[in-house]
Design a protein around this motif. Sequence first.
Motif, mmCIF file in Angstrom:
data_model
loop_
_atom_site.group_PDB
_atom_site.id
_atom_site.type_symbol
_atom_site.label_atom_id
_atom_site.label_comp_id
_atom_site.label_asym_id
_atom_site.label_seq_id
_atom_site.Cartn_x
_atom_site.Cartn_y
_atom_site.Cartn_z
ATOM 1 N N LEU A 1 1.014 -1.235 0.028
ATOM 2 C CA LEU A 1 0.124 0.025 -0.135
ATOM 3 C C LEU A 1 0.798 1.217 0.134
ATOM 4 N N ASP B 1 0.970 0.017 -4.575
ATOM 5 C CA ASP B 1 0.460 -1.097 -5.155
ATOM 6 C C ASP B 1 -0.608 -1.735 -4.658
ATOM 7 N N LYS B 2 -1.925 -1.494 -5.072
ATOM 8 C CA LYS B 2 -3.201 -1.854 -4.377
ATOM 9 C C LYS B 2 -3.293 -3.324 -4.573
ATOM 10 N N ALA C 1 -1.248 -5.508 -2.521
ATOM 11 C CA ALA C 1 -1.873 -5.314 -1.227
ATOM 12 C C ALA C 1 -2.933 -6.245 -1.071
ATOM 13 N N ARG C 2 -3.988 -6.175 -1.885
ATOM 14 C CA ARG C 2 -5.246 -7.172 -1.960
ATOM 15 C C ARG C 2 -4.773 -8.553 -1.819
ATOM 16 N N LEU D 1 -9.211 -1.538 2.580
ATOM 17 C CA LEU D 1 -8.446 -1.503 1.428
ATOM 18 C C LEU D 1 -9.305 -1.310 0.335
ATOM 19 N N ASP E 1 -11.161 1.614 0.186
ATOM 20 C CA ASP E 1 -10.268 2.619 -0.636
ATOM 21 C C ASP E 1 -10.238 2.569 -2.177
ATOM 22 N N ALA E 2 -10.123 1.381 -2.407
ATOM 23 C CA ALA E 2 -10.300 1.158 -4.039
ATOM 24 C C ALA E 2 -11.506 1.377 -4.526
#
Length: 580
Positions: A235, A239-240, A243-244, A267, A270-271
Motif C-alpha cells: 500500500l 501497489d493496491k 496489497a489485496r 483496502l 479505498d479502491a
Amino acid sequence: MHDGMPHRHPNRVRFGVVGVVLAIATAACAPLPRKTAAGDAPAPPAVTAVAPENDLMLKLLAAQFALQGDDLAAGAQGYAEAADLSDDPAVAEEATRLALAVRQWPMARRALARWQQLAPKERGIVQSRAALALGEQRADDAYVDLAALAARGDDQSWRLVAQALLNAPDKAAAAKLLERLATPEHLAAKETNWIAMSQLAFKLGDKGVAQRLADRAVSTFHGSESYAWSARLALDRGDKAAARAQYAEALKRDPDSLRLRGGYAALLADAGDNAAAARALERGPQNDTTFASRAAYAARAEDKAALTRLYREMQAGKGERSGERSYLLGQVGEMLDKRAEALEWYREVGDDDEHWFDARIREAVLLDQLGREAEALDFLHQLQAQTGEDSEQLGSAYLLEAELFVRRQRPRDALAVYERALGVLSDDTRLLYARALLAVEQGDADSAERDLRRVVELKPDDAEAMNALGYTIADGSPRGSPKLGEARELIRRAIELKPNEPAIIDSLGWLHYRLGDLDASLKQLRRAYEKQPEPDIAAHLGEVLWVKGERDEARRIWDEGRRKDPKNKVLLETIKRLTS
C-alpha cells in the motif's frame, strides 16, 4: 532499572537520586545528642563546610530545576557533575541518558564509564555504549554491542536494539547497521522478530531493507502477520493489487482475525469497491463492530441485498441484544424502508445507552414519516423537557421540531419554534444559523443578516458562518454598494480557512458576478461545479454563462441541476427570471 533510551524531557528524579537527596536531608536533620547524666551537653560535632563544586545535593537540585525549565543541556551538565560525586548508579545512569539526549558525546562517555564502574551488569549499559558509538560514527563498535544484545534473543533485548537505532543521529547509518543485524543468526526462527525489524527499517526510512526483510518473513514463515505487513508495504508504494493479494493470503491463514478482515475491507473500500468490503467482513466471527462496518460499506455501495442479509443476521442473533445492536438494526431498517420495524428497534435502546438520544431523535423522524405528525411533535416536546439540562441535546430537539415544520412547508410554525428555542438557548449558533437560512428562503435578508452576524460574533473562525454572511450580503446588495467590500472580506477569510470547499468557492464566484467581473466569476463557479455539481451551484454557473452569451451551455448545466432536484427553488427561479 530502566533500560530504555532517553526521553526528550526526562525532568524527573529517579529512585536512586531521591534516595541520595533523602539521605543527605535526613543526616542534616538528625536530633541533637542528649545531655549527659551530669547535665552537661556534649559539644556539638564540628560541621565541615562543603565547597559548591563538591556539594552533591546542590548539583542534583540545580539539575532538576534546569530540567523542569526544559533546559536539557544544563540538566545534563548538572547530572554529569553529580555522577562524579555520587556512588548511586541511578545518578550515573541518568547522567548518561541525558548526555546522549543532548548529544554531548564526551560527557556521555564519562558518565557511562562511571555507570559501568558502579553497576557493570546493567543491560542498559550495553545499549548506551552502542548509542554512544553511533553518535561518534563508530558503526563497527556499535554493531558489536547491539549484536551482543540481539544474541540474548528476548523481546526486551530487541527493544533496546530498536531504541538505540531509532535514536541514532544518522538514520541512514542506523539502517545499514540494522541490515547487518537482521540475519537468521540474530533473528532466529521467530516471525515476530523479522516483522519487527522490517518495521524498524521502514521507520528509519530504508524501505528497501524493510521490503527485503518482509519478503524473507513471508517466504520463511508464510504466516498471517507476515502477509499483513507485506500488504501494508505494498500500500505504501501504491501497489493496491499486490496489497489485496497479500491481505487475501493473510486471511486464508487467519480468517477469524478481526484486525485482518477490517484492514482488508478498508483496502477494498479505498479502491472504491464498498460491496466487496462488506462481503469481506461477512466471513468469520461477528460482533457489533463488524456489523456496523458492514452496514456502512453496504450503504455506500447501495447494496440492498447485503443490507438485507445483515438485517436478518442481526435479528437472528442469540442472547441479550445490546443497545448498539438495536440502534444499528433501526438504521439498517430505515435503509431498507422498514420504517415501522425501525421505530420499534429504536425504542429498544435504553435510557442508559450512549445511543439513547440519537435513537429518540430517529423515533420522532419516523413518527413524522409514518404520517403521525401530532404524535411526533408531542414526542419532541417530551424530549425537550427531558433534556432541559443538556443544551446540546435540547438544541437538537428544537432543530428537529422546526425542520419537521419546514418539510411540511409551514415556515411560520418553524420560525415560532426558533423563537421559542432561542428564548431558552439565546446563543445557540445552530439555531441562529438555521433561522437565518429559513429567513433567506422567505426573502427576509435583513433578519438573516442579523442572525448570521451574531453567529460570526460568537464563532469568529467559523468558515461556514462567514461564508453564509458574505454570500447573503453579496446576494442582497446592489452593484456599487459599499457592503460588497464587507462581503468580499468575509468570503476571503472563509476561503483561507477552507480553500477547497465548493460552497465557499461558489460564493466567491457569485461575489465576482455581483461585482461585474464575469470572467473571474465563471472561473470560480466552474471550479465549484466540478467539485460539487449540485443545483444551487448549477443555477449560479448557468446564470453567468447565460449573461456571457453561452446559452446552450447554460441550458445544459440547468438541465443537469433539474435532473438532480426538479423542485430546487433557486434553480427554478433563476431559469424563470432569465428565460421568460
